[in-house]
Motif scaffolding. Structure first.
Motif, PDB file in Angstrom:
ATOM      1  N   GLU A 195      46.191  51.414  37.782  1.00 27.61           N
ATOM      2  CA  GLU A 195      47.473  50.382  37.510  1.00 27.61           C
ATOM      3  C   GLU A 195      46.600  49.334  37.676  1.00 27.61           C
ATOM      4  N   GLN A 196      46.097  47.682  37.520  1.00 23.10           N
ATOM      5  CA  GLN A 196      45.840  47.012  38.112  1.00 23.10           C
ATOM      6  C   GLN A 196      46.855  45.537  38.353  1.00 23.10           C
ATOM      7  N   GLY A 197      46.873  45.567  39.605  1.00 23.12           N
ATOM      8  CA  GLY A 197      47.281  44.066  39.804  1.00 23.12           C
ATOM      9  C   GLY A 197      46.801  43.090  39.455  1.00 23.12           C
ATOM     10  N   GLU A 198      46.198  42.058  38.399  1.00 24.68           N
ATOM     11  CA  GLU A 198      45.731  41.716  38.201  1.00 24.68           C
ATOM     12  C   GLU A 198      45.810  39.789  37.970  1.00 24.68           C
ATOM     13  N   ILE A 199      45.187  38.358  38.650  1.00 22.88           N
ATOM     14  CA  ILE A 199      45.456  37.568  38.725  1.00 22.88           C
ATOM     15  C   ILE A 199      43.959  36.824  37.868  1.00 22.88           C
ATOM     16  N   GLU A 200      44.463  35.632  36.600  1.00 28.82           N
ATOM     17  CA  GLU A 200      43.063  34.283  36.422  1.00 28.82           C
ATOM     18  C   GLU A 200      43.404  33.039  36.561  1.00 28.82           C
ATOM     19  N   PHE A 201      43.144  33.009  37.826  1.00 28.72           N
ATOM     20  CA  PHE A 201      43.804  31.370  38.605  1.00 28.72           C
ATOM     21  C   PHE A 201      42.742  30.468  37.881  1.00 28.72           C
ATOM     22  N   PHE A 202      43.220  29.877  37.115  1.00 29.75           N
ATOM     23  CA  PHE A 202      42.208  29.039  35.750  1.00 29.75           C
ATOM     24  C   PHE A 202      42.608  27.493  37.164  1.00 29.75           C
ATOM     25  N   ILE A 203      41.597  26.590  37.099  1.00 30.73           N
ATOM     26  CA  ILE A 203      40.630  25.775  38.095  1.00 30.73           C
ATOM     27  C   ILE A 203      39.718  25.133  37.522  1.00 30.73           C
ATOM     28  N   ASN A 204      39.514  23.218  38.311  1.00 32.64           N
ATOM     29  CA  ASN A 204      38.342  22.810  37.438  1.00 32.64           C
ATOM     30  C   ASN A 204      37.026  23.358  37.338  1.00 32.64           C
ATOM     31  N   PRO A 205      36.639  23.087  36.386  1.00 29.69           N
ATOM     32  CA  PRO A 205      35.023  24.032  36.138  1.00 29.69           C
ATOM     33  C   PRO A 205      33.890  23.303  37.131  1.00 29.69           C
ATOM     34  N   ASP A 206      33.892  23.494  38.568  1.00 30.24           N
ATOM     35  CA  ASP A 206      33.388  23.263  39.526  1.00 30.24           C
ATOM     36  C   ASP A 206      32.584  24.216  39.978  1.00 30.24           C
ATOM     37  N   LYS A 207      31.769  24.736  40.864  1.00 30.48           N
ATOM     38  CA  LYS A 207      31.482  25.011  41.553  1.00 30.48           C
ATOM     39  C   LYS A 207      31.832  25.517  43.531  1.00 30.48           C
ATOM     40  N   GLU A 208      32.122  24.646  43.624  1.00 29.45           N
ATOM     41  CA  GLU A 208      32.967  24.130  44.954  1.00 29.45           C
ATOM     42  C   GLU A 208      34.354  24.460  44.579  1.00 29.45           C
ATOM     43  N   GLU A 209      35.031  23.535  43.666  1.00 26.81           N
ATOM     44  CA  GLU A 209      36.461  24.566  43.719  1.00 26.81           C
ATOM     45  C   GLU A 209      36.375  25.603  44.179  1.00 26.81           C
ATOM     46  N   SER A 210      35.259  26.072  42.597  1.00 26.92           N
ATOM     47  CA  SER A 210      35.391  27.979  42.903  1.00 26.92           C
ATOM     48  C   SER A 210      35.825  28.803  44.015  1.00 26.92           C
ATOM     49  N   ALA A 211      34.283  28.030  45.069  1.00 25.86           N
ATOM     50  CA  ALA A 211      34.303  28.650  45.636  1.00 25.86           C
ATOM     51  C   ALA A 211      35.777  28.301  47.091  1.00 25.86           C
ATOM     52  N   LYS A 212      36.165  27.322  46.779  1.00 30.87           N
ATOM     53  CA  LYS A 212      36.860  27.002  47.293  1.00 30.87           C
ATOM     54  C   LYS A 212      38.497  28.002  47.659  1.00 30.87           C
ATOM     55  N   TRP A 213      38.621  28.549  45.926  1.00 35.72           N
ATOM     56  CA  TRP A 213      39.694  29.371  45.834  1.00 35.72           C
ATOM     57  C   TRP A 213      39.401  30.299  46.146  1.00 35.72           C
ATOM     58  N   TYR A 214      37.735  30.422  46.343  1.00 36.04           N
ATOM     59  CA  TYR A 214      37.467  32.111  46.110  1.00 36.04           C
ATOM     60  C   TYR A 214      37.564  32.932  47.194  1.00 36.04           C
ATOM     61  N   ASP A 215      38.001  31.828  48.598  1.00 32.01           N
ATOM     62  CA  ASP A 215      38.386  32.083  49.879  1.00 32.01           C
ATOM     63  C   ASP A 215      40.128  32.476  50.182  1.00 32.01           C
ATOM     64  N   TYR A 216      40.399  31.772  49.365  1.00 29.62           N
ATOM     65  CA  TYR A 216      42.040  31.406  49.412  1.00 29.62           C
ATOM     66  C   TYR A 216      42.429  33.048  48.959  1.00 29.62           C
ATOM     67  N   TRP A 217      41.416  33.504  47.574  1.00 29.03           N
ATOM     68  CA  TRP A 217      42.057  34.509  47.624  1.00 29.03           C
ATOM     69  C   TRP A 217      42.411  35.870  48.027  1.00 29.03           C
ATOM     70  N   ILE A 218      40.863  35.513  48.891  1.00 28.13           N
ATOM     71  CA  ILE A 218      40.469  36.830  49.738  1.00 28.13           C
ATOM     72  C   ILE A 218      41.778  37.195  50.739  1.00 28.13           C
ATOM     73  N   ASP A 219      41.998  35.647  50.824  1.00 31.86           N
ATOM     74  CA  ASP A 219      42.601  35.593  52.306  1.00 31.86           C
ATOM     75  C   ASP A 219      44.055  36.073  51.611  1.00 31.86           C
ATOM     76  N   GLN A 220      44.046  35.275  50.743  1.00 30.85           N
ATOM     77  CA  GLN A 220      45.619  35.363  49.965  1.00 30.85           C
ATOM     78  C   GLN A 220      46.376  37.822  49.924  1.00 30.85           C
ATOM     79  N   TYR A 221      45.010  37.619  49.563  1.00 29.34           N
ATOM     80  CA  TYR A 221      45.205  39.569  49.203  1.00 29.34           C
ATOM     81  C   TYR A 221      45.173  40.554  50.675  1.00 29.34           C
TER      82      TYR A 221
END
Ligand code: GAP
Length: 441
Positions: A195-221
Motif C-alpha cells: 500500500e502507498q499513501g501518496e500526495i500530488e501537491f500541485f503548485i505554480n510551475p516554477d523551480k523555486e516554488e518547487s524547491a520550497k514545497w519539496y523542503d516543506y514536504w520532507i519535513d512534514q513526512y
C-alpha cells in the motif's frame, strides 16, 4: 542484540501474535506477498487513519480520492512506466536464479556450488500485467497500478472542477500498488503487493516554488514518523544522486530508516515538475491546464510528491517499538514490550478480572463492553495478572484495566500504563475519558 536475530524475533512475534502472515501459507506461500492478521490489520488501519487525519482532514489545501487499481493501459504508456519502470536483471547461468543487478548483496550462494555465474544485465519491467475482458490479446492487456499517483494525475481535471481548489493544493490517496519485484525481501520491506499513501501537491510551475514545497514536504513526512513515536536518530533524509533519479523527477530525497537489516528507504519526496500532466495531455488529447484567475494565465502546474509505503511504515514502527528487557527496568530479562504509540496500538485497552468468580468476572465483562463501545479493546481472563500484562505488553496494548473485589464495593478499577508500568485507581465511569485523553495526546 545481533541485528539478524532482532529481525527474526520481530518476524516471529508478528506471526505468533497475529500481526503478519505469509500469504497462502498452507500452499507453501507465494513470493513477496504477505497477509495482515487481526492485530496487523488494526495497526495498518490506525496508520492509514493517522495519515488521512494529518494530511487530508486537518488541511484546507488537500482533498482525498480513491481511484481504481486497474486503469486504461494508455495511462501507463503516457506516464512512461511501460518503458522506464524497470530494474536491471541478471541470471545465474548455473542455477538460473534471477537477481537485481544493483542488489547483489542480497543474492544467496549458488545452489550448484561456488559463486553465481551471472549473465549480462538486461532491463526487466516490473509492471504487473493482466487482461481485462473476455479475450486475452493485446487489446485487453492492462496493468495493476505500479503507483497510486497515476490515478490522481488522470483525475486532476475532475477533482479541480468538482472541488474548485486553487493552487497550491494537493490530492491525496491511499491504496494498493503492485510491482513484479525481481527480489522481494526483508519481510514486508520489499513486496510485490503493498500500500502507498501518496500526495500530488500541485503548485505554480516554477523551480523555486518547487524547491520550497519539496523542503516543506520532507519535513512534514519526517515529523509524521517522529510524532507517532519513531526515534529521530533512526531517520535520515538522503537526496538521490542525479543519475539515480526516476524518469519523471528533477530532485528526489528518501527518508531512510535504520531497519535491523540496514538503513533503507521508508518514504520518497519527488519534484515531478509538469511531467505527468503534460504526458497525459499529450496522450489523451485533453486539456489539463489550470486557469489562474489572478494572472488570467493558463498553465500546467508543477507537482511535488510525498510518497510513503504504508507497509514499510508499519515495519519501521514495529522495529522501532520492539524492546527486550535487560532485567533492570522492573521487567524480567527477555520480556518483550512493543512501545507503540497508543494511536497505532491495535488494542487501546485490555480488561482483566482478578478472579472469574464472586461476580468479579461479570463486572469485568460489563466494563469490557463499556470500553469496547468506544475503543478497540481485549478481554483476557486466563493466567496470572502478571502473565496477562506480559501478553499485552508484547502486542503494545498501552493500558490494562483490572477489576477486583474492591470494584464491587466502590466501582473503582486499577489502570496500568504499559511503558511506566505505573498503576492508579480510577472509577469505572472515568475509564473512557481517561483513555481518550491519553490516546489523543
Ligand atoms: N509515486 C512515486 C513512487 O511510487 P517509489 O519510491 O517507487 O515512488 C514510494 O515508492 C514508496 O512506496 C517507497 O518509499 C516505499 O515506502 C514504498 N514502496 C515502493 N516499492 C515497494 C515495495 N516493493 N514494497 C513495499 N513498499 C514499497
Amino acid at each position: 542484540m545481533e541485528k539478524d536475530k532482532l529481525m527474526e524475533k520481530i518476524v516471529s512475534l508478528c506471526k505468533r501474535r497475529g500481526f503478519i502472515f505469509q500469504s497462502s501459507e498452507i500452499y507453501g506461500g507465494i513470493g513477496g506477498i504477505y497477509d495482515f492478521g487481526p492485530l496487523g490489520a488494526e495497526l495498518k488501519r490506525n496508520l492509514r487513519e493517522e495519515w488521512w487525519k494529518k494530511f487530508v482532514l486537518s488541511r484546507e489545501d488537500m482533498v482525498g480520492m480513491d481511484s481504481g487499481i486497474i486503469m486504461n493501459a494508455k495511462v501507463w504508456e503516457a506516464s512512461g512506466h511501460t518503458t522506464a519502470f524497470t530494474d536491471p536483471l541478471v541470471e545465474c547461468k548455473k542455477c538460473h536464479l534471477r537477481f537485481r543487478a544493483d542488489q547483489l548483496d542480497d543474492a544467496a550462494k549458488c545452489k550448484e556450488g561456488g559463486e553465481h555465474e551471472l549473465t549480462e544485465e538486461k532491463t526487466f519491467n516490473i509492471l504487473v500485467k493482466t487482461h481485462l475482458g473476455p479475450t486475452e490479446d493485446s487489446s485487453t492487456l492492462t496493468y495493476l497500478r505500479g503507483e497510486t499517483a497515476q490515478g490522481i494525475f488522470v483525475n486532476f481535471k475532475n477533482v479541480l472542477e468538482s472541488s474548485r481548489m486553487k493552487l497550491p493544493f494537493g490530492i491525496a490517496q491511499i491504496g494498493k500498488a503492485f510491482r513484479n519485484e525481481i527480489t522481494p525481501g526483508n519481510f514486508i520491506f520489499r513486496t510485490r503487493e503493498f500500500e502507498q499513501g501518496e500526495i500530488e501537491f500541485f503548485i505554480n510551475p516554477d523551480k523555486e516554488e518547487s524547491a520550497k514545497w519539496y523542503d516543506y514536504w520532507i519535513d512534514q513526512y519526517k515529523n509524521f514518523y517522529i510524532d507517532l513515536g519513531i526515534k529521530s536518530e533512526n531517520l535520515e533524509v538522503v537526496p538521490h544522486a542525479k543519475e539515480k533519479l526516476s524518469h519523471y523527477s528533477i530532485g528526489t530525497s528518501d527518508i531512510e530508516y535504520k531497519y535491523p537489516f540496514g538503513q533503507s528507504e521508508l518514504a520518497g519526496i519527488a519534484q515531478r515538475t509538469d511531467y505527468d500532466l503534460t504526458q497525459h495531455q499529450k496522450f489523451s488529447g485533453k486539456n489539463l491546464e489550470y486557469f489562474d484567475e489572478e494572472s488570467g494565465k493558463k498553465f500546467v502546474p508543477y507537482v511535488v510528491e510525498p510518497s510513503m509505503g504504508i507497509d514499510r511504515a508499519a515495519l519501521a514502527f514495529l522495529c522501532d517499538a520492539y524492546d527486550e528487557s535487560d532485567g533492570t527496568d522492573g521487567r524480567e530479562k527477555g520480556e518483550v514490550t512493543l512501545h507503540l504509540s497508543p494511536k497505532l496500538a491495535p488494542f487501546k485497552c485490555a480488561v482483566f478480572p482478578l478472579v472469574k468468580k464472586d461476580g468479579v468476572g461479570d463486572k469485568a465483562k460489563e466494563v469490557y463492553t463499556t470500553v469496547k463501545g468506544c475503543f478497540p479493546a481485549s478481554y483476557d481472563e486466563s493466567g496470572s495478572i502478571g502473565r496477562r500484562y506480559r501478553r499485552h505488553d508484547e502486542i503494545g496494548t498501552p493500558f490494562c484495566v483490572t477489576i477486583d473485589y474492591q470494584t464491587l464495593e466502590d466501582e473503582s478499577v486499577t489502570i496500568r500504563e504499559r511503558d511506566s508500568m505505573k498503576q492508579e485507581r480510577i472509577k469505572i465511569d472515568e475509564i473512557n475519558s481517561y483513555l481518550f485523553e491519553k490516546i489523543s495526546k
